[in-house]
Design an enzyme around this catalytic site. Sequence first.
Site, PDB file in Angstrom:
ATOM      1  N   ARG A   9       1.344  -3.772   3.397  1.00 48.95           N
ATOM      2  CA  ARG A   9       2.789  -3.477   4.312  1.00 48.95           C
ATOM      3  C   ARG A   9       3.181  -2.220   3.705  1.00 48.95           C
ATOM      4  O   ARG A   9       3.032  -2.425   2.493  1.00 48.95           O
ATOM      5  CB  ARG A   9       3.923  -4.111   4.478  1.00 48.95           C
ATOM      6  CG  ARG A   9       5.069  -3.708   5.487  1.00 48.95           C
ATOM      7  CD  ARG A   9       6.403  -4.288   5.516  1.00 48.95           C
ATOM      8  NE  ARG A   9       7.220  -3.968   5.308  1.00 48.95           N
ATOM      9  CZ  ARG A   9       8.229  -3.740   6.027  1.00 48.95           C
ATOM     10  NH1 ARG A   9       8.943  -5.039   6.005  1.00 48.95           N
ATOM     11  NH2 ARG A   9       9.547  -3.464   6.430  1.00 48.95           N
ATOM     12  N   HIS A  10       3.804  -0.990   3.837  1.00 45.13           N
ATOM     13  CA  HIS A  10       3.818   0.087   2.704  1.00 45.13           C
ATOM     14  C   HIS A  10       5.486  -0.714   2.560  1.00 45.13           C
ATOM     15  O   HIS A  10       6.621  -0.426   3.454  1.00 45.13           O
ATOM     16  CB  HIS A  10       4.662   1.581   4.167  1.00 45.13           C
ATOM     17  CG  HIS A  10       2.366   1.747   4.838  1.00 45.13           C
ATOM     18  ND1 HIS A  10       1.944   2.854   3.011  1.00 45.13           N
ATOM     19  CD2 HIS A  10       2.236   2.087   5.511  1.00 45.13           C
ATOM     20  CE1 HIS A  10       0.954   2.962   3.579  1.00 45.13           C
ATOM     21  NE2 HIS A  10       0.518   2.777   5.281  1.00 45.13           N
ATOM     22  N   VAL A  11       5.776  -0.826   1.857  1.00 49.57           N
ATOM     23  CA  VAL A  11       6.895  -1.257   1.022  1.00 49.57           C
ATOM     24  C   VAL A  11       7.165  -1.413  -1.044  1.00 49.57           C
ATOM     25  O   VAL A  11       5.802  -1.605  -0.995  1.00 49.57           O
ATOM     26  CB  VAL A  11       6.564  -2.759   1.823  1.00 49.57           C
ATOM     27  CG1 VAL A  11       6.402  -3.721   1.063  1.00 49.57           C
ATOM     28  CG2 VAL A  11       8.263  -3.604   1.468  1.00 49.57           C
ATOM     29  N   ARG A  62       0.634  -1.322   0.134  1.00 56.51           N
ATOM     30  CA  ARG A  62      -0.219   0.181  -0.342  1.00 56.51           C
ATOM     31  C   ARG A  62       1.067   1.251  -0.173  1.00 56.51           C
ATOM     32  O   ARG A  62       1.931   1.586   0.381  1.00 56.51           O
ATOM     33  CB  ARG A  62      -1.126  -0.270   0.984  1.00 56.51           C
ATOM     34  CG  ARG A  62      -0.111  -0.277   2.374  1.00 56.51           C
ATOM     35  CD  ARG A  62      -1.015  -0.454   3.821  1.00 56.51           C
ATOM     36  NE  ARG A  62      -0.992  -0.021   5.270  1.00 56.51           N
ATOM     37  CZ  ARG A  62      -0.643  -1.024   5.575  1.00 56.51           C
ATOM     38  NH1 ARG A  62      -0.574  -2.321   4.890  1.00 56.51           N
ATOM     39  NH2 ARG A  62       0.300  -0.591   6.880  1.00 56.51           N
TER      40      ARG A  62
END
Length: 403
Positions: A161-163, A103
Amino acid sequence: MMKNFSNSPLHNNQAPNHIRDWNNKKFGFLSAVLLRFSLRGYGFCMASLFIFCFGSLFYQLNGGPPNILLDIRQYLGESTYLDDHGPPAPRVLPFPSQVVYNRVGKCGSRTVVILLRLLAERHQFNLVSSDIHNKTRLTKHEQVDLMRNISNIPQPFLYTRHVHFLNFTRFRIEQPVYINIIRDPINRFLSNYFFRRFGDWRGEQNHLIRTPGMKGDERYLDINVCILENYPECSNPRLFYIIPYFCGQHPQCREPGQWALERAKQNVLENFLIVGILEELEDVLLLLERLLPHYFTDVLNIYKSPDYRKMGNMTGTVRKHTPTLEALQVLYHRMRYEYDFYNFIRDQFHLMKKKIGLKSVSRPPSHQASFLRDLSLRTPEPLDEDEELETDLEDANSWLVQP
């Protein structure tokens, strides 16, 4: 003279009595044996049944079989049900059964994660949502560890996950299906700028927890000053934010330029099932339901339900307002690569809707612009409450609709 007693009456009468007595004794003996055997068999059966029931009860109460049953098993042999009948039929997994939602920050991700939590409980898939928000770039070893951890999640799963994009096939690991959502780059920047300073409706003090080192003069820095005086937060490479999520972990993906832009587009076409735009969130949800029904069935009804609206209304950024016309023009020029990518995603998303034959349920932008056609600065945060904008919002929007 010898007498023949074989034909005498006395002899004839005694012989049958003798035989009869012998038969009676034999019958009595057999009856006693049979009766004794029946009592033994009955007692043995009852004793066996009692032992079996007691053993089963002991097994359930203590979480394992009693030793006597293990001894019996060892005595009878190590044969199991699988030896006699073969393995059970494998569970049929939906396709795809491995989904990653890497995300993008401030692109409605918290809205979608709330939906995913409700959907995971309803559709029985494994949702793993990472709480790591500030580590999108990973070393090679960190990438391998994360990809292996993701691959070991029981399927079907959805990991979020923010990745930045991870290339599983580079390390010979099965590549999952990616999904994502982006939004207008300037809108995303504004939302992040004010969220870092003032948080959202979940609590007045949550921004202090997220940015404890931010001093007062920085927290209340006017956004126009930040843009026009070229503060680091309002300049590149900090403004080059969305593209690296699709370009990947290569160092050049963090440098604003054509190379990162083209690589991000290529990854979208090859590895992402869908990349939606937040301005048409309801259409994104409909497409997700169509493409991934085992994850997103009934998602739009949940999104529109009063209970969900009550939860989601806490995710809107507070104190957000629009910069001046001059600041917007400067900002757009600095974010030209981001807008190139956004327009590409928007066109791909509309093409997918057309191919599937999806009837749009999202409201179109309320204004159009000549060189910044879909910069919908008045588009609210998803689930956000109506906010009072500053007086210069009308001036900015009037500029946007000029030919």
